[in-house]
Design a protein around this motif. Structure first.
Motif, mmCIF file in Angstrom:
data_model
loop_
_atom_site.group_PDB
_atom_site.id
_atom_site.type_symbol
_atom_site.label_atom_id
_atom_site.label_comp_id
_atom_site.label_asym_id
_atom_site.label_seq_id
_atom_site.Cartn_x
_atom_site.Cartn_y
_atom_site.Cartn_z
ATOM 1 N N ARG A 144 26.246 60.717 31.895
ATOM 2 C CA ARG A 144 25.164 61.405 31.179
ATOM 3 C C ARG A 144 25.377 62.918 31.156
ATOM 4 O O ARG A 144 25.091 63.580 30.150
ATOM 5 N N LYS A 151 25.789 65.388 27.835
ATOM 6 C CA LYS A 151 25.037 66.618 27.579
ATOM 7 C C LYS A 151 25.978 67.786 27.308
ATOM 8 O O LYS A 151 25.730 68.608 26.433
ATOM 9 N N GLU A 152 27.065 67.849 28.086
ATOM 10 C CA GLU A 152 28.011 68.952 27.903
ATOM 11 C C GLU A 152 28.673 68.887 26.531
ATOM 12 O O GLU A 152 28.803 69.905 25.832
#
Length: 201
Positions: A27, A31-32
């Motif tokens: 996760r 996001k990155e």
């Protein structure tokens, strides 16, 4: 039977922790990557806007001759260039302005290209390049060095920890426990320092 049950529970707990760690890593990486995509979208929109502006300026240069404005009349009288000077003055006037506006955009483009190139480097290579061989480091220390050297990455402590654990499995980093705290030590020279990035992956 009790020993078998406790062993089974410990195995289940170990796998549960590993799955939770992998899920958190997954996760965080999502996001990155989403943040990088958003930055690239913004950059693309800026480039498209610059292209539209530059195209309009380029089309305006060789074609139409604009009539002289009232402000330019006294400047033409001060220069004893002859009768042909007023007709030629409005044409080169807008050219320096267009070039002056184009130069800052190129400077910003080069600066953003450098940030984009750093953002495209795998995280494990950046971390490994910041870890001296044989020097134990805490996760927070590695995260602090990474944030200082590459603030554009915006990586969390958890992502750094998960990346270090992956590097431990690959043998690039060793892991030890000191006073109940995990310490990570680089065991081999950084591949990014030697210019052999593919070998690290």
């Amino acid at each position: 039977m009790n020993n078998a049950d406790s062993a089974s529970q410990s195995v289940q707990t170990m796998y549960a922790e590993r799955f939770a760690s992998d899920l958190t890593d997954n996760r965080a990486e999502q996001k990155e990557l989403a943040a990088q995509i958003e930055r690239l979208r913004a950059r693309l929109e800026q480039l498209e806007a610059d292209e539209t502006w530059l195209t309009g300026m380029q089309a305006a240069l060789p074609g139409e001759t604009m009539p002289p404005r009232p402000r330019r009349a006294p400047r033409t009288e001060e220069k004893p260039a002859g009768d042909d000077a007023p007709a030629g003055t409005p044409v080169p006037g807008p050219r320096p302005a267009g070039r002056a506006k184009a130069r800052p955009s190129r400077a910003r483009t080069s600066g953003r290209k450098k940030a984009a190139s750093a953002a495209g480097v795998p995280l494990h290579q950046l971390i490994r390049a910041l870890m001296p061989v044989g020097e134990p480091r805490l996760v927070r220390e590695v995260h602090a060095d990474l944030t200082e050297a590459h603030p554009e990455r915006g990586t969390s402590v958890q992502v750094v920890r998960n990346t270090l654990e992956t590097m431990v499995k690959r043998g690039a980093v060793g892991k030890g426990i000191q006073k109940g705290t995990a310490m990570y030590t680089a065991t081999a020279p950084a591949a990014s320092e030697g210019g052999e990035a593919p070998a690290a992956g």
